[in-house]
Design an enzyme around this catalytic site. Sequence first.
Site, mmCIF file in Angstrom:
data_model
loop_
_atom_site.group_PDB
_atom_site.id
_atom_site.type_symbol
_atom_site.label_atom_id
_atom_site.label_comp_id
_atom_site.label_asym_id
_atom_site.label_seq_id
_atom_site.Cartn_x
_atom_site.Cartn_y
_atom_site.Cartn_z
ATOM 1 N N GLU A 92 -128.056 4.357 2.136
ATOM 2 C CA GLU A 92 -128.569 5.706 1.929
ATOM 3 C C GLU A 92 -130.099 5.738 1.873
ATOM 4 O OE1 GLU A 92 -124.472 5.595 -0.124
ATOM 5 O OE2 GLU A 92 -126.163 4.231 0.227
ATOM 6 N N LEU A 93 -130.707 4.706 1.261
ATOM 7 C CA LEU A 93 -132.164 4.693 1.152
ATOM 8 C C LEU A 93 -132.812 4.563 2.532
ATOM 9 C CD1 LEU A 93 -134.691 4.711 -0.592
ATOM 10 C CD2 LEU A 93 -134.470 2.225 -0.834
ATOM 11 N N LYS A 150 -142.758 -13.620 4.407
ATOM 12 C CA LYS A 150 -141.475 -13.868 3.748
ATOM 13 C C LYS A 150 -141.659 -14.117 2.248
ATOM 14 C CE LYS A 150 -139.151 -13.516 7.561
ATOM 15 N NZ LYS A 150 -138.450 -14.616 8.223
ATOM 16 N N SER A 180 -136.280 -7.809 23.034
ATOM 17 C CA SER A 180 -135.546 -6.548 22.919
ATOM 18 C C SER A 180 -136.430 -5.364 23.253
ATOM 19 C CB SER A 180 -134.981 -6.389 21.504
ATOM 20 O OG SER A 180 -136.023 -6.360 20.551
ATOM 21 N N GLU A 214 -131.772 -6.478 26.052
ATOM 22 C CA GLU A 214 -130.804 -6.711 24.978
ATOM 23 C C GLU A 214 -130.075 -5.449 24.544
ATOM 24 O OE1 GLU A 214 -132.558 -9.037 21.822
ATOM 25 O OE2 GLU A 214 -133.551 -10.376 23.223
ATOM 26 N N CYS A 246 -132.735 -3.067 7.492
ATOM 27 C CA CYS A 246 -131.617 -3.762 6.863
ATOM 28 C C CYS A 246 -130.948 -4.662 7.892
ATOM 29 C CB CYS A 246 -130.596 -2.768 6.317
ATOM 30 S SG CYS A 246 -131.266 -1.634 5.090
ATOM 31 N N TRP A 303 -130.267 -16.956 8.861
ATOM 32 C CA TRP A 303 -130.004 -15.522 8.793
ATOM 33 C C TRP A 303 -128.516 -15.210 8.706
ATOM 34 C CZ3 TRP A 303 -134.091 -13.145 12.671
ATOM 35 C CH2 TRP A 303 -135.360 -13.284 12.102
ATOM 36 N N GLU A 344 -146.229 -14.421 15.657
ATOM 37 C CA GLU A 344 -146.870 -13.237 15.077
ATOM 38 C C GLU A 344 -148.273 -13.564 14.611
ATOM 39 O OE1 GLU A 344 -148.691 -11.246 11.942
ATOM 40 O OE2 GLU A 344 -147.448 -12.958 11.394
ATOM 41 N N HIS A 371 -144.055 -3.654 13.879
ATOM 42 C CA HIS A 371 -143.483 -3.081 12.666
ATOM 43 C C HIS A 371 -144.273 -1.875 12.174
ATOM 44 C CE1 HIS A 371 -140.411 -6.069 12.339
ATOM 45 N NE2 HIS A 371 -141.280 -7.041 12.392
#
Length: 759
Positions: A17-18, A115, A436, A487, A519, A564, A668, A697
């Site tokens: 929901e967030l 991270k 992607s 992708e 997410c 992951w 990156e 991002h």
Amino acid sequence: MATTHNLGFPRIGKRRELKFALESYWKGESSLLELEKTAADLRKNHWQQQAELDWLPVADFSFYDHVLDTSLLLGNLPERTDASLADSDRYFQAARGRSSTALQQQTTAAAEMTKWFDTNYHYLVPEFSADTTFELNAVRLLGQYQEAVNQGHQAKPVLLGPVSYLWLGKAKDDSNKLDLLKHLLPVYEQCLSELVEAGADWVQIDEPILATELDSDWQHALQQAYFALNKTPARLLLTSYFGPLRENLNLACELPTAGLHIDAVNARDEVIKVIDWLPAHKVLSLGIINGRNIWKTDLNSLLDWLEPLSQRLGERLWLAPSCSLLHVPVDLAQEDELDADIANWLAFAVQKLDELTIIATALNQGREQVTEALQSNHAAISARKHSAKVHNPAVQQRLAAVTADMSERQNSYTQRIRQQQARLPLPLFPTTTIGSFPQTAEIRLSRQQYRKGELHQHSYQAQMQQQIQYAIEEQLKVGLDVLVHGEAERNDMVEYFSEQLEGYIFSRYGWVQSYGSRCVKPPIIFGDISRPQAMTVTWIQYAQSLTEKPVKGMLTGPVTMLNWSFVRDDQPRSATCLQLALAIRDEVLELEQAGVGIIQIDEAALREGLPLRRQDWQQYLDWAVNCFRITANGVADDTQIHTHMCYSEFNDIIEAIAAMDADVITIETSRSDMELLDVFNAFDYPNEIGPGVYDIHSPNIPTVREIRELMEKAAQRIPPERLWVNPDCGLKTRQWAEVRPALIAMVEAARQLRLDAAA
């Protein structure tokens, strides 16, 4: 009587929901008031789900990241954010470069993101300089505390500790971060005093750096900090997690706090020593439930270990998960499609708190009060241990047959590159993307319909081919040198592959937060891994049929597949990674046989699996790098192997990255303004590298000048003939309206760089 508490709960909601509320607000489709309402509803639900605990955490909720929340709390948002804006808008400016499209404020560079220790969670890096000042802004913190109290909860505010906050940040000049501690501590003292005045009794103060190697300066800083904070009336629960304390154990025990939490999942061997060393007036909180993985706890075995400790500690014993439950999905009860046997082996956040309650009840009232729960747990643990679903003899035999030469290329890079240049005549500063392209609503709908059986396989394949053709045409229009198929058929870079491998299972709602609204739904490795059939070859062959330019084969590497995923805990992670390496190796070789000349094997998560202490690094790096090499190195010399890494500090493992021996690495660097390339001043990286020039991002679109400046910085460290030009990461989360102009700018910058080099 043992006391139960929690260190933190997932923020996103059981149905994300967030995420959807945030993205609606950022698009200007909803108001800040509506976003705040969703957040309040989520907090209320989360507190209700933790209501059986003696203490529940507050201020663990965040709109984007708890480290960024701490920067807001301390009045330390980046100076480039617009001070005339409201706190919420400056907060999102720091997080993503802008707030909401409904507010036409000037965009700015987002804060650097990296991270959180060895997890797949990303935090926004605090920024410091010699002139940094701090000023308390506790409106959100006090508001959430009062909110919980008004709902009848016994609330424990959660703060990131002052020393860890400094340790996690970066000085933007030549100053020493620790010089700021004397200015930071009065703000923490004021914060704790205001919490106590508001009614708070216990305050959880997290110092996760206690699980890392600390030199004497940082150890002294912890002493300085907590002797200062001891002046406040707050009862502090000093919290460490993610690993053992080791050389910091005595320090953690002696700091003047009312209690200490340690990670008893990863540091069980230290518990007796802590009990012996901890002063008799202090509470000891044991993190007994794994907050990082999703397997059921062996409750009977745990009780056998805990009962003598409980008798010794009495009311001084607190029980909790090992760390915040931020890193696991919310509720297993939603999962109605999982294999019933395997589902019975799992525990998500809500179930982990149930386990905690069972343990506390058994300790406080006797095992007979929870006999049925303990019997059920024993049956599940035993069934998993002996299940034929877990063990595949053929996979074990293949592992035993691995030889050293499987990890070696035929020749060195200097010999290979000549053959690759003959096969792939590329210009100086070749341009490409990471893999992607935007996952549009149309693409997601097609995949959803296919999964539900509403779309026949032939129709689905035709629709995906149409999307691949569109991606190829767009890249040709832009003028990229090395293309990707985009992708469209992939839901996630890990889940797509794991769906086609034996030994994996998937949840429907097992989402965890990676950063902000992003997410991920980690697949679950429950058994031995094998590859029944080709996973990508048909898609790449189709894309290559549309153009004369080279199209990269795109794969996810074994270490990233491991890090992951939620990984089985009944064998070493290195063994599971080797199983993955052999499965993906088969795909690499089949791509090569199909004529694919460039194969990218992404290892975005290589560094995040790195142990927290340097003394443990080499063992991990040895098997991780070996697994990558086994995956990649069966190919001929004229097949070019790429790999990609993103959003981590790579400088301290650059030798291991070089040892991977990928022909090209993309990495990156744009958010850190090419700081990640400083290591090349001292280390002669032998192969080719593509430093990212487009921060994918952020919705901000880079200019030609910005890209040129970044590449010129890179060219000061890396010879131009070994430099590629590419974005930081994949573009699936962006929109075509952002991607096109960004890639056009990237190609134009490369063109200008070539002209400069030829002049």
